[in-house]
Design a protein around this motif. Sequence first.
Motif, mmCIF file in Angstrom:
data_model
loop_
_atom_site.group_PDB
_atom_site.id
_atom_site.type_symbol
_atom_site.label_atom_id
_atom_site.label_comp_id
_atom_site.label_asym_id
_atom_site.label_seq_id
_atom_site.Cartn_x
_atom_site.Cartn_y
_atom_site.Cartn_z
ATOM 1 N N GLY A 131 0.822 -1.298 0.155
ATOM 2 C CA GLY A 131 0.085 0.010 -0.046
ATOM 3 C C GLY A 131 0.666 1.017 0.215
ATOM 4 O O GLY A 131 0.344 2.314 0.253
ATOM 5 N N TRP B 137 -6.577 1.474 -3.370
ATOM 6 C CA TRP B 137 -4.980 1.610 -3.097
ATOM 7 C C TRP B 137 -4.848 3.361 -2.946
ATOM 8 O O TRP B 137 -4.143 3.753 -3.142
ATOM 9 C CB TRP B 137 -4.206 1.246 -4.251
ATOM 10 C CG TRP B 137 -4.705 -0.324 -4.522
ATOM 11 C CD1 TRP B 137 -5.084 -1.041 -5.186
ATOM 12 C CD2 TRP B 137 -3.754 -1.238 -3.833
ATOM 13 N NE1 TRP B 137 -5.114 -2.300 -4.942
ATOM 14 C CE2 TRP B 137 -4.141 -2.557 -3.796
ATOM 15 C CE3 TRP B 137 -2.473 -1.386 -2.664
ATOM 16 C CZ2 TRP B 137 -3.672 -3.634 -3.357
ATOM 17 C CZ3 TRP B 137 -2.144 -2.322 -2.086
ATOM 18 C CH2 TRP B 137 -2.700 -3.536 -2.578
ATOM 19 N N ARG C 107 -5.220 3.241 2.438
ATOM 20 C CA ARG C 107 -4.554 1.871 2.197
ATOM 21 C C ARG C 107 -3.101 2.073 2.670
ATOM 22 O O ARG C 107 -2.565 1.259 3.169
ATOM 23 C CB ARG C 107 -4.584 1.383 0.812
ATOM 24 C CG ARG C 107 -3.924 0.133 0.541
ATOM 25 C CD ARG C 107 -4.921 -0.925 1.334
ATOM 26 N NE ARG C 107 -4.206 -2.306 1.097
ATOM 27 C CZ ARG C 107 -3.293 -2.753 2.054
ATOM 28 N NH1 ARG C 107 -2.854 -2.123 3.115
ATOM 29 N NH2 ARG C 107 -2.852 -3.994 1.831
ATOM 30 N N GLU D 140 -7.781 -7.301 -1.050
ATOM 31 C CA GLU D 140 -6.399 -6.576 -0.937
ATOM 32 C C GLU D 140 -5.650 -7.737 -0.565
ATOM 33 O O GLU D 140 -5.614 -8.709 -0.029
ATOM 34 C CB GLU D 140 -6.567 -5.614 0.052
ATOM 35 C CG GLU D 140 -7.394 -4.259 -0.388
ATOM 36 C CD GLU D 140 -7.655 -3.169 0.514
ATOM 37 O OE1 GLU D 140 -6.592 -3.098 1.395
ATOM 38 O OE2 GLU D 140 -8.552 -2.575 0.952
#
Length: 425
Positions: free
Chosen positions: A169, A365, A369, A424
């Motif tokens: 991230g 993202w 994140r 994710e």
Amino acid sequence: MILAVCFTNFGPYHLARLRALAARVRERGGCLIAYEVAGNERLYPWRRRRGDEPFEWITLFPDRDLESIPPGECARAMLRALDRDEPDALGIVGYARPESMAAARWARRNRAAAVLMSETQAADHPRVWWKEMVKRRRVRLFGSALVGGPPHRDYLVSLGMPAGRIAMGYNAVDNDFYARLADDWRERPGGRDGLPAAPYFLSVCRFAPEKNLVRLVEAFARYREAAPRDAAWDLVLCGDGPQADAVSRAVDASGCGHAIHRPGFLQADGLARWYAFASAFVLPSLSEPWGLVVNEAAAAGLPLLVSDRVGAGATLVPEPEGTTGARFDPLDVEAIAHKLAWLASLPDDERLAMGRRAAGVVAAWGPDRFARGTLEAVELAMRRGRPSPQPEIGPLKTATRRDGLALVPGAASPFRSPPPAAGEG
């Protein structure tokens, strides 16, 4: 609990990340200190407004350009700041700059949690064995890492960082900013005035050899030669840099200079207008650790054509081709021209759907994140336990640390972050 992060110079995307991180840290009862080495950087002449921020903003050299500061001064200034502020955990960008290595060694001496923030992938440059050996030794200074995506994780694993201590991230921009400004420009009467009337491919980057703009211009010329005259797109190259003259010569030799536009280096708010009316985004780099402009273009809802060397590609331009765009070999001019022709030939509704999917992918993202990934990495470093000095890295002194929360395995951490959302990782 004090968390400190250091960047060389704060640009818009650094500030977006730091604001999100500060909010998450505050929720856990801690505070964030954000160091920048210099108030200015010639390489990236960002303009930013310094107002009230949810973190403590400390500039080590407020009136100097980054490029003018000797390495030793950077390292000493970083050490003075850390001795004064005594953070419990540090987010440290890379293992090459002097202030980064000074911070990593300070963390080792003072038994603080050290998180390596990295966007390096194996494909960026040819690798030399002895340099890789030096990097492996430096990576040992860090308890965990935060990286952009899978290629960056894999490279750190090759340097000895266990995969289980790597969070993702790192590479994020203010998605909402670009989406909002792009929509505002599209809805504004006369918003497109002064921009190309034809649909256009947009590329945003420094004019430098590794950005591969000369080949892009050559590929665009081949595309124009084969495209129907009444349906041919234009090309916009935003940016400036040391290869500006070479790009100009390539444009002059292309035979389609009238269809290639160069508005120069633009600040974020001005750049959003070009994103708003572009029909697709292109990044042809030969070497690109991540490519934050890909995030920006995706947030603005553009379909994406990127080199297979671009670090963001695995995350933001996934397979199958056509999901958010496509990747190509940056050394193959004909392949680039083929991708330009392919995208330009698609019906408008297909391209728009591709851009919406790109916006959806990049939404996962963004700055939050980054914040959650950073705190996950801090947690991983803490679980590893309090580090001990490693004499083989260099001469280290033992320092007595102030009383505070112990960074011991299994200890409750105010930095514990929620689990990542589905999809994710």
